[in-house]
Enzyme design. Structure first.
Site, PDB file in Angstrom:
ATOM      1  N   SER A  78     -28.475  -6.015   9.911  1.00  0.00           N
ATOM      2  CA  SER A  78     -29.887  -5.566   9.461  1.00  0.00           C
ATOM      3  C   SER A  78     -30.082  -4.158   9.733  1.00  0.00           C
ATOM      4  O   SER A  78     -29.943  -3.656  10.947  1.00  0.00           O
ATOM      5  CB  SER A  78     -30.976  -6.441  10.024  1.00  0.00           C
ATOM      6  OG  SER A  78     -32.285  -6.198   9.595  1.00  0.00           O
ATOM      7  N   LYS A 102     -32.811  -5.417   5.549  1.00  0.00           N
ATOM      8  CA  LYS A 102     -33.709  -4.488   6.482  1.00  0.00           C
ATOM      9  C   LYS A 102     -34.926  -5.540   6.754  1.00  0.00           C
ATOM     10  O   LYS A 102     -35.213  -6.497   6.157  1.00  0.00           O
ATOM     11  CB  LYS A 102     -34.393  -3.427   5.711  1.00  0.00           C
ATOM     12  CG  LYS A 102     -35.188  -2.524   6.258  1.00  0.00           C
ATOM     13  CD  LYS A 102     -34.753  -1.832   7.588  1.00  0.00           C
ATOM     14  CE  LYS A 102     -35.649  -1.268   8.399  1.00  0.00           C
ATOM     15  NZ  LYS A 102     -35.239  -1.156   9.840  1.00  0.00           N
ATOM     16  N   ILE A 128     -36.970   3.182  13.949  1.00  0.00           N
ATOM     17  CA  ILE A 128     -37.530   3.284  12.593  1.00  0.00           C
ATOM     18  C   ILE A 128     -38.874   2.650  12.768  1.00  0.00           C
ATOM     19  O   ILE A 128     -39.953   3.048  11.796  1.00  0.00           O
ATOM     20  CB  ILE A 128     -36.377   2.443  11.582  1.00  0.00           C
ATOM     21  CG1 ILE A 128     -34.973   3.090  12.009  1.00  0.00           C
ATOM     22  CG2 ILE A 128     -37.069   2.639  10.290  1.00  0.00           C
ATOM     23  CD1 ILE A 128     -34.965   4.405  11.445  1.00  0.00           C
ATOM     24  N   LEU A 130     -39.496  -0.502  12.062  1.00  0.00           N
ATOM     25  CA  LEU A 130     -39.600  -1.645  10.781  1.00  0.00           C
ATOM     26  C   LEU A 130     -40.204  -1.165   9.489  1.00  0.00           C
ATOM     27  O   LEU A 130     -41.096  -1.821   9.063  1.00  0.00           O
ATOM     28  CB  LEU A 130     -40.269  -2.656  11.594  1.00  0.00           C
ATOM     29  CG  LEU A 130     -39.245  -3.621  12.360  1.00  0.00           C
ATOM     30  CD1 LEU A 130     -40.172  -4.761  12.775  1.00  0.00           C
ATOM     31  CD2 LEU A 130     -38.201  -4.222  11.898  1.00  0.00           C
ATOM     32  N   ASN A 184     -35.670 -11.661  13.497  1.00  0.00           N
ATOM     33  CA  ASN A 184     -35.459 -10.491  14.554  1.00  0.00           C
ATOM     34  C   ASN A 184     -36.749 -10.819  15.627  1.00  0.00           C
ATOM     35  O   ASN A 184     -38.118 -10.563  15.123  1.00  0.00           O
ATOM     36  CB  ASN A 184     -35.633  -9.263  13.729  1.00  0.00           C
ATOM     37  CG  ASN A 184     -35.855  -8.030  14.932  1.00  0.00           C
ATOM     38  OD1 ASN A 184     -35.578  -8.240  16.056  1.00  0.00           O
ATOM     39  ND2 ASN A 184     -36.164  -6.994  14.269  1.00  0.00           N
ATOM     40  N   CYS A 187     -39.556  -8.300  18.841  1.00  0.00           N
ATOM     41  CA  CYS A 187     -40.603  -7.597  18.235  1.00  0.00           C
ATOM     42  C   CYS A 187     -41.796  -8.040  19.246  1.00  0.00           C
ATOM     43  O   CYS A 187     -41.717  -9.437  19.746  1.00  0.00           O
ATOM     44  CB  CYS A 187     -41.307  -8.209  17.092  1.00  0.00           C
ATOM     45  SG  CYS A 187     -39.879  -7.823  15.879  1.00  0.00           S
ATOM     46  N   ILE A 248     -25.719  -8.659  19.038  1.00  0.00           N
ATOM     47  CA  ILE A 248     -26.973  -8.237  19.803  1.00  0.00           C
ATOM     48  C   ILE A 248     -27.858  -7.483  19.006  1.00  0.00           C
ATOM     49  O   ILE A 248     -27.391  -6.663  18.296  1.00  0.00           O
ATOM     50  CB  ILE A 248     -26.537  -7.739  21.030  1.00  0.00           C
ATOM     51  CG1 ILE A 248     -25.990  -6.675  20.965  1.00  0.00           C
ATOM     52  CG2 ILE A 248     -26.152  -8.690  22.373  1.00  0.00           C
ATOM     53  CD1 ILE A 248     -25.615  -5.592  22.403  1.00  0.00           C
ATOM     54  N   GLY A 301     -21.375  -2.276  17.870  1.00  0.00           N
ATOM     55  CA  GLY A 301     -20.249  -1.324  18.033  1.00  0.00           C
ATOM     56  C   GLY A 301     -18.921  -1.722  17.527  1.00  0.00           C
ATOM     57  O   GLY A 301     -17.966  -1.019  17.677  1.00  0.00           O
ATOM     58  N   GLY A 322     -22.515  -2.475  11.927  1.00  0.00           N
ATOM     59  CA  GLY A 322     -23.900  -2.036  11.933  1.00  0.00           C
ATOM     60  C   GLY A 322     -23.840  -0.333  11.858  1.00  0.00           C
ATOM     61  O   GLY A 322     -23.381   0.167  10.667  1.00  0.00           O
TER      62      GLY A 322
HETATM   63  C1  LIG Z   1     -31.343   2.403  11.838  1.00  0.00           C
HETATM   64  C2  LIG Z   1     -31.128   1.008  12.533  1.00  0.00           C
HETATM   65  C3  LIG Z   1     -32.141   0.111  12.100  1.00  0.00           C
HETATM   66  C4  LIG Z   1     -32.123  -1.154  12.347  1.00  0.00           C
HETATM   67  N1  LIG Z   1     -32.889  -2.165  11.989  1.00  0.00           N
HETATM   68  C5  LIG Z   1     -32.951  -3.634  12.237  1.00  0.00           C
HETATM   69  C6  LIG Z   1     -33.875  -4.276  11.624  1.00  0.00           C
HETATM   70  O1  LIG Z   1     -34.696  -3.979  10.692  1.00  0.00           O
HETATM   71  N2  LIG Z   1     -33.991  -5.639  12.103  1.00  0.00           N
HETATM   72  C7  LIG Z   1     -32.777  -6.126  13.117  1.00  0.00           C
HETATM   73  O2  LIG Z   1     -32.949  -7.144  13.612  1.00  0.00           O
HETATM   74  N3  LIG Z   1     -31.983  -5.155  13.592  1.00  0.00           N
HETATM   75  C8  LIG Z   1     -31.999  -4.011  13.430  1.00  0.00           C
HETATM   76  N4  LIG Z   1     -31.195  -3.056  13.915  1.00  0.00           N
HETATM   77  C9  LIG Z   1     -30.117  -3.462  14.572  1.00  0.00           C
HETATM   78  C10 LIG Z   1     -28.655  -3.777  14.165  1.00  0.00           C
HETATM   79  O3  LIG Z   1     -29.011  -4.793  13.101  1.00  0.00           O
HETATM   80  C11 LIG Z   1     -27.627  -4.249  15.007  1.00  0.00           C
HETATM   81  O4  LIG Z   1     -28.046  -5.220  15.625  1.00  0.00           O
HETATM   82  C12 LIG Z   1     -27.320  -3.218  16.210  1.00  0.00           C
HETATM   83  O5  LIG Z   1     -27.648  -1.552  15.573  1.00  0.00           O
HETATM   84  C13 LIG Z   1     -26.184  -3.354  16.908  1.00  0.00           C
HETATM   85  O6  LIG Z   1     -25.047  -3.137  16.101  1.00  0.00           O
HETATM   86  P1  LIG Z   1     -24.136  -1.857  15.672  1.00  0.00           P
HETATM   87  O7  LIG Z   1     -23.645  -1.268  17.058  1.00  0.00           O
HETATM   88  O8  LIG Z   1     -22.948  -2.059  15.009  1.00  0.00           O
HETATM   89  O9  LIG Z   1     -25.089  -0.929  15.006  1.00  0.00           O
HETATM   90  C14 LIG Z   1     -31.223  -1.566  13.352  1.00  0.00           C
HETATM   91  C15 LIG Z   1     -30.155  -0.844  13.687  1.00  0.00           C
HETATM   92  C16 LIG Z   1     -30.225   0.447  13.436  1.00  0.00           C
HETATM   93  C17 LIG Z   1     -29.163   1.551  13.818  1.00  0.00           C
END
Ligand SMILES: Cc1cc2nc3c(=O)[nH]c(=O)nc-3n(C[C@H](O)[C@H](O)[C@H](O)COP(=O)(O)O)c2cc1C
Length: 375
Positions: A78, A102, A128, A130, A184, A187, A248, A301, A322
């Site tokens: 997301s 998103k 961001i 949300l 999510n 919040c 996570i 990661g 992500g």
């Molecule tokens: C720019 C950005 C926006 C994100 N927006 C959301 C979101 O709207 N809802 C959510 O549950 N997680 C959100 N996340 C978290 C990611 O879904 C993910 O859990 C987190 O980035 C760890 O994974 P990664 O290291 O592969 O990025 C966001 C992450 C990033 C980098």
């Protein structure tokens, strides 16, 4: 009307497939090296002879419960893949395991003040806030396209009260094209002084149970790493009726502005993601997998196949990609092919044989007990 579920009964991975046509841009986030690889092989001396099988015959399907069976275990996380539609020209989205869209709230949100992102060693910080057009606009703009796709779309739901989450879920219930919901819960719970739902077992259970009562859609709940002990929270969410956990979300952090007069991000706090968070994600998945029996989807990661194998080894049945998507949107589909080839090369009929190989036979003491401290 009931939602159209994206159920795959025969989850064979597709062999040669359309390659995405974008060139790989140079990653802006460098993974740390050297990298630990998953130790899933038996020692060479004891290894039985391996009979390779064709990659196309490897069963990569993943059952997340309540009829949600993914074609493969590589999802997009997301907030990093928009609503999927933005990537339609560069990625064959139907080759993904699922899309987590998103974060979606009841009303439109304009998001946090800028700057909202900054690069960090091995990752990035984002705040961001949300930003999204609100649940009704999401349904009106995207659901019809999703309904025409084979890939399951899981809507990521956010809110500031239990009522918010329930109302967003009610609006999504029965909409064709929506295969499931990911809560999510990182919040602020406005009714409880702004304390995040995800860091309190009672609040996490309350929101999960309320959404569970409101929908028959498959329900995934996303864990926050910003807690001392994940086990009571994971247990409470599972007991409250979640079909699966995702873990996570980002780690809370700050960066300092260039003049050092204030923190850099407009919102002060941001969420850390990318390769830097992987060891934390591994720990949370490892501990949650020893606590609950519902499926766990790992996030944090992932940049290459070794990361996928590591998360499977600590008990995840699937992973989400992500931050790495920002550097290379074609990575998730390539990981599907690489995982099928890895299983085939090892003679495994399914990646499920790789799940949980690094878990202890008996539940081990968690990090919260200070087990990593050796005087
Ligand atoms: C720019 C950005 C926006 C994100 N927006 C959301 C979101 O709207 N809802 C959510 O549950 N997680 C959100 N996340 C978290 C990611 O879904 C993910 O859990 C987190 O980035 C760890 O994974 P990664 O290291 O592969 O990025 C966001 C992450 C990033 C980098």
């Amino acid at each position: 009307m009931k939602a159209k579920r994206k159920v795959v009964t025969s989850g064979r991975s597709v062999g040669a497939s359309r390659q995405a046509s974008v060139r790989r841009s140079r990653p802006t986030v460098e993974p740390p090296r050297p990298r630990a690889r998953a130790e899933t092989r038996t020692p060479a001396s004891a290894a039985p002879p391996v009979e390779p099988i064709p990659p196309a015959s490897v069963d990569l399907s993943v059952d997340l419960g309540r009829g949600l069976v993914l074609p493969n275990p590589i999802l997009v996380a997301s907030g990093t893949f928009g609503y999927g539609i933005e990537y339609g020209d560069v990625v064959d989205v139907d080759r993904l395991g699922a899309i987590c869209c998103k974060g979606t709230t009841l009303k439109a949100r304009i998001g946090n003040p800028t700057p909202r992102v900054t690069e960090t060693p091995g990752g990035m910080l984002n705040s961001i806030g949300l930003q999204n057009p609100g649940v009704q606009a999401v349904i009106d703009k995207y659901a019809a396209t999703w309904a025409g796709w084979a890939v399951p779309v899981i809507v990521n739901v956010a809110g500031e009260s239990v009522g918010d989450y329930v109302e967003v879920t009610r609006r999504l219930e029965g909409v064709p094209g929506i295969a499931g919901i990911e809560l999510n819960i990182s919040c602020p719970n406005v009714g409880k002084g702004g304390l995040q739902f995800a860091i309190d077992a009672g609040a996490a259970a309350e929101v999960t149970a309320a959404v569970r009562r409101a929908t028959d859609l498959p329900l995934l709940v996303k864990l926050s790493p910003n807690v001392a002990d994940i086990r009571p929270i994971a247990r409470a969410i599972a007991d409250a009726g979640a079909d699966a956990l995702t873990a996570i979300n980002t780690l809370s952090g700050i960066a300092v502005g260039p003049t050092r007069q204030r923190p850099l991000l407009g919102n002060i706090y941001g969420g850390l993601s990318g390769p830097a968070v992987k060891p934390v994600a591994l720990r949370i998945v490892y501990e949650a997998a020893q606590t609950v029996s519902i499926p766990i989807v790992a996030i944090g990661g992932v940049t290459e196949l070794a990361d996928v194998l590591d998360f499977l080894a600590v008990g995840a049945v699937a992973v989400q990609v992500g931050t790495a998507i920002f550097a290379d949107p074609t990575l998730p589909v390539r990981l599907v092919d690489e995982l099928a080839a890895e299983c085939a090369g090892r003679g495994l009929a399914s990646h499920r044989d790789l799940v949980g190989t690094a878990l202890p036979k008996k539940a081990a003491a968690p990090s919260a007990k200070g087990v990593e401290y050796r005087p």
